[in-house]
Design an enzyme around this catalytic site. Structure first.
Site, mmCIF file in Angstrom:
data_model
loop_
_atom_site.group_PDB
_atom_site.id
_atom_site.type_symbol
_atom_site.label_atom_id
_atom_site.label_comp_id
_atom_site.label_asym_id
_atom_site.label_seq_id
_atom_site.Cartn_x
_atom_site.Cartn_y
_atom_site.Cartn_z
ATOM 1 N N HIS A 266 0.835 -1.200 0.000
ATOM 2 C CA HIS A 266 0.000 0.000 0.000
ATOM 3 C C HIS A 266 0.873 1.255 0.000
ATOM 4 O O HIS A 266 0.509 2.271 -0.589
ATOM 5 C CB HIS A 266 -0.935 0.012 1.212
ATOM 6 C CG HIS A 266 -2.099 0.942 1.026
ATOM 7 N ND1 HIS A 266 -1.989 2.302 1.192
ATOM 8 C CD2 HIS A 266 -3.376 0.715 0.638
ATOM 9 C CE1 HIS A 266 -3.156 2.866 0.938
ATOM 10 N NE2 HIS A 266 -4.010 1.932 0.607
ATOM 11 N N GLU A 507 -8.089 -14.580 -17.905
ATOM 12 C CA GLU A 507 -6.926 -14.641 -17.017
ATOM 13 C C GLU A 507 -6.482 -16.079 -16.781
ATOM 14 O O GLU A 507 -5.462 -16.325 -16.135
ATOM 15 C CB GLU A 507 -7.249 -13.968 -15.680
ATOM 16 C CG GLU A 507 -8.528 -14.440 -15.033
ATOM 17 C CD GLU A 507 -8.931 -13.604 -13.836
ATOM 18 O OE1 GLU A 507 -8.063 -12.954 -13.230
ATOM 19 O OE2 GLU A 507 -10.130 -13.601 -13.494
ATOM 20 N N ASP A 531 -2.524 -12.010 -14.060
ATOM 21 C CA ASP A 531 -2.746 -13.430 -13.783
ATOM 22 C C ASP A 531 -2.494 -14.291 -15.014
ATOM 23 O O ASP A 531 -1.950 -15.395 -14.904
ATOM 24 C CB ASP A 531 -4.171 -13.655 -13.274
ATOM 25 C CG ASP A 531 -4.285 -13.435 -11.776
ATOM 26 O OD1 ASP A 531 -3.238 -13.447 -11.102
ATOM 27 O OD2 ASP A 531 -5.407 -13.243 -11.281
ATOM 28 N N CYS A 578 -6.571 -4.798 -18.872
ATOM 29 C CA CYS A 578 -6.406 -4.118 -17.581
ATOM 30 C C CYS A 578 -5.167 -4.672 -16.893
ATOM 31 O O CYS A 578 -4.690 -5.751 -17.220
ATOM 32 C CB CYS A 578 -7.643 -4.314 -16.699
ATOM 33 S SG CYS A 578 -8.040 -6.038 -16.363
#
Length: 658
Positions: A266, A507, A531, A578
């Site tokens: 984060h 994916e 992925d 994406c």
């Protein structure tokens, strides 16, 4: 070599000491006996050599720094990590460390639970006040809600009572407040650490940081101390939390260096939002010896220089100034279309992340949301959220881009993203019970979410529904049946809603080869390159030992992408990409060449991608694609694309400077 006197040692054994394919030295043994070394001796020396490699590598890094502390040298050996946020930073190291040692707190029986509960509540109130101050500071920076979500989640945990109530239960069971706090935090940390999803597993350190802050007030230490920050502070620590980063006044913060962490931490996400360079995972950095020292960090290459010589300082100062000029120029692209020189228009969207109260920033020039991860409302509660609760969150997301598409991915939990109130223990969660597999097995959960999504779209026409982890045609058929059921139920209840476009995420490798039949059932495809790359190459990109093998420009990945695009376009279906590949300036050239219909990425990457698109023609991109599809190694492909960017005057996107 006669001068060594080694003629009397006819037996010789040499073992290379190798770290990351680099020979650091040779470990040798010689004997007077004229015979071969036996297998046990060879194995022993090989083992010692392998163990020495890491120690020598660390000692070299530490030794260089110790040398810098004594006197300036003309050497400049950078410490290596991974890029957390791009950019160049020049400043002074400020080492930060935890406020309290939570793990060292012992269990201790309390004779007065009421007093302990009162102390706990005081500490919680103090931490809540601190976090609200941090939120106010971030709001003043005009950061979107998605980048402040962690601190809102902190407040939710403190306000909802779930975590606090659990601590109080342990107090009433006889433990004193610090011990009860340690127990409760450990339970939450373990829950997140067991999740294989990189983003979620990184949240364990955030939970731990919250516990440490409460403990610091319980111990009445760390509060009220004023910290003096250097003019250009480079925050350095073993494991820097997002709150430690947020506490630095923005006018002082120049960069971040962390011994642990990854691009999914984060703190790295927040650094990118703030436009602050960050280098993560600098394992050889002796943190205790760099406080107050001059640092240069290269966020492109993941390098840290400790008190470098004057020539290095001068060169990076030049690059830093050029970077500032480049950033200013990119901001001017905000209101211009992402259109190639020969008129091909490519919509650019943002990925919103695992957030509940999203308000994506329009400052980046995004035209919609290409991927909203709907798991977050489920993660912050102690139970499955109800239909009305979900609908309120989804309505807020849909309203953020009323004139653009908002692609809502359905619940993707299970296995690697378990809910603490719905635990799932598996040996291999990446290949386990997750995503659409779980929600189809629990239609009572899936239907509630589908109804909430459709309910939230009333009066709007921008909802797109995306199905995750699709590996079979039957999964799509079953999902569509439930979507139609939810739609008809709401129509029967009198809601004025439209049936949304439905797409699938590509994916899983099987979805690549099923693209033809899937195209006959769905309205669009969204390729999750992170992925898909990981599954195709059998590489865990968060495993340092094999992370160098992970690259979305691998020929196998490119061929899979092209196959999906060509198949979908034959059926007149749109394809979006994406993830990290969509925000990679080099990869964007190939995606353009394939004819990708739209790209969705981190908001901070959007101006750079727009710059690439506006400086190339579709014909140039197709020619580049045709050329590199003949290459056999992803390193060759990346080198060729970087060359193309340099030749177009866009080298500043892939390295320091303009």
């Amino acid at each position: 070599f006669p001068e060594t006197g080694e003629e009397r040692y006819p037996g010789f054994l040499g073992v290379p000491i190798i770290q990351h394919r680099k020979v650091l030295g040779v470990l040798t043994a010689q004997t007077r006996a004229s015979k071969s070394f036996d297998e046990d001796s060879v194995s022993f020396l090989v083992t010692i050599g392998a163990q020495l490699a890491g120690a020598i590598s660390h000692a070299e890094a530490s030794g260089d720094i110790n040398g810098y502390l004594g006197k300036k040298t003309h050497k400049a050996h950078p410490l290596e990590g991974v890029s957390g946020a791009p950019g160049v930073a020049i400043g002074t190291a400020m080492v930060v460390y935890p406020l309290a040692d939570l793990e060292a707190v012992p269990d201790r029986h309390t004779g007065d639970p009421a007093v302990e509960e009162a102390s706990l509540q005081q500490a919680v109130d103090a931490v809540r006040k601190d976090i609200r101050k941090l939120l106010t500071r971030l709001e003043q920076l005009a950061l979107p809600a998605e980048d402040r979500a962690l601190f809102n989640a902190y407040l939710m945990m403190l306000d909802s009572g779930g975590m606090v109530d659990r601590i109080k239960e342990k107090i009433r069971a006889g433990n004193w407040a610090p011990g009860a706090l340690r127990e409760s935090v450990a339970e939450h940390v373990q829950l997140f650490q067991e999740m294989d999803d990189p983003y979620l597993s990184e949240r364990a350190s955030d939970i731990h940081d919250l516990g440490v802050r409460i403990l610091s007030y319980l111990q009445q230490s760390g509060a009220g101390k004023r910290i003096e920050y250097p003019g250009r502070t480079i925050l350095v620590g073993e494991d820097i939390s997002a709150t430690l980063l947020a506490e630095v006044p923005p006018k002082y913060l120049a960069g971040v260096v962390s011994v642990r962490g990854s691009i999914n931490s984060h703190v790295a996400i927040l650094a990118r939002a703030l436009g602050v360079p960050a280098v993560m995972g600098v394992g050889d950095l002796p943190v205790a010896r760099v406080d107050g020292r001059d640092l240069i960090i290269d966020g492109y290459l993941g390098r840290v220089y400790v008190e470098p010589p004057a020539p290095i300082q001068a060169e990076y100062q030049r690059l830093y100034e050029e970077e500032r000029e480049l950033s200013a120029g990119l901001r001017e692209l905000r209101d211009l279309p992402a259109q190639t020189t020969d008129g091909v228009r490519v919509p650019l969207y943002v990925n919103s992340g695992l957030l509940a109260d999203i308000q994506p920033s329009l400052e980046s020039g995004a035209e919609g949301i290409g991927l909203y991860r709907s798991e977050f409302p489920f993660m912050v509660r102690d139970r499955f959220p109800g239909e009305e609760e979900q609908a309120r969150v989804y309505r807020q997301v849909l309203n953020s881009f009323p004139d653009g598409p908002v692609v809502m991915r359905t619940l993707d939990v299970g296995g690697d993203k378990a809910l603490h109130y719905f635990p799932i223990i598996e040996d291999n969660p990446f290949l386990g019970w997750r995503g659409i597999r779980l929600t189809l097995d629990h239609p009572e959960i899936f239907l509630v979410q589908l109804r909430a999504l459709l309910r939230a779209s009333e009066g709007l026409r921008n909802l797109h529904v995306l199905l995750p982890m699709i590996s079979t045609v039957a999964e799509v058929d079953d999902s569509l049946r439930l979507i139609r059921q939810a739609y008809q139920e709401l129509l029967d209840e009198g809601l004025q809603i439209s049936y949304p476009p439905v797409g699938v995420m590509v994916e899983v490798p099987s979805a690549v080869y099923l693209a033809d039949v899937l195209s006959q059932r769905v309205d669009f495809f969204s390729i999750g390159t992170n992925d898909l790359t990981q599954y195709l190459l059998a590489v865990d990109r968060n495993n340092a030992r094999v992370a160098h093998l992970y690259d979305s420009l691998h020929p196998a990945v490119l061929r899979a992408l092209k196959q999906v695009v060509d198949t979908a376009h034959n059926h007149k279906k749109n394809v979006s990409v994406c993830g990290e590949m969509a925000g990679d300036p080099a990869a964007v050239l190939l995606l353009l060449g394939m004819g990708i219909d739209s790209l969705s990425m981190n908001a901070s990457s959007l101006p750079k991608v727009k710059w690439v698109i506006r400086n190339f023609s579709g014909a140039q991109a197709r020619a580049l694609l045709g050329e590199v599809m003949q290459y056999e190694d992803f390193r060759q492909i990346r080198a060729r694309l970087n060359q193309a960017l340099e030749q177009a005057g866009l080298g500043g996107l892939i390295r320091p400077g303009k």
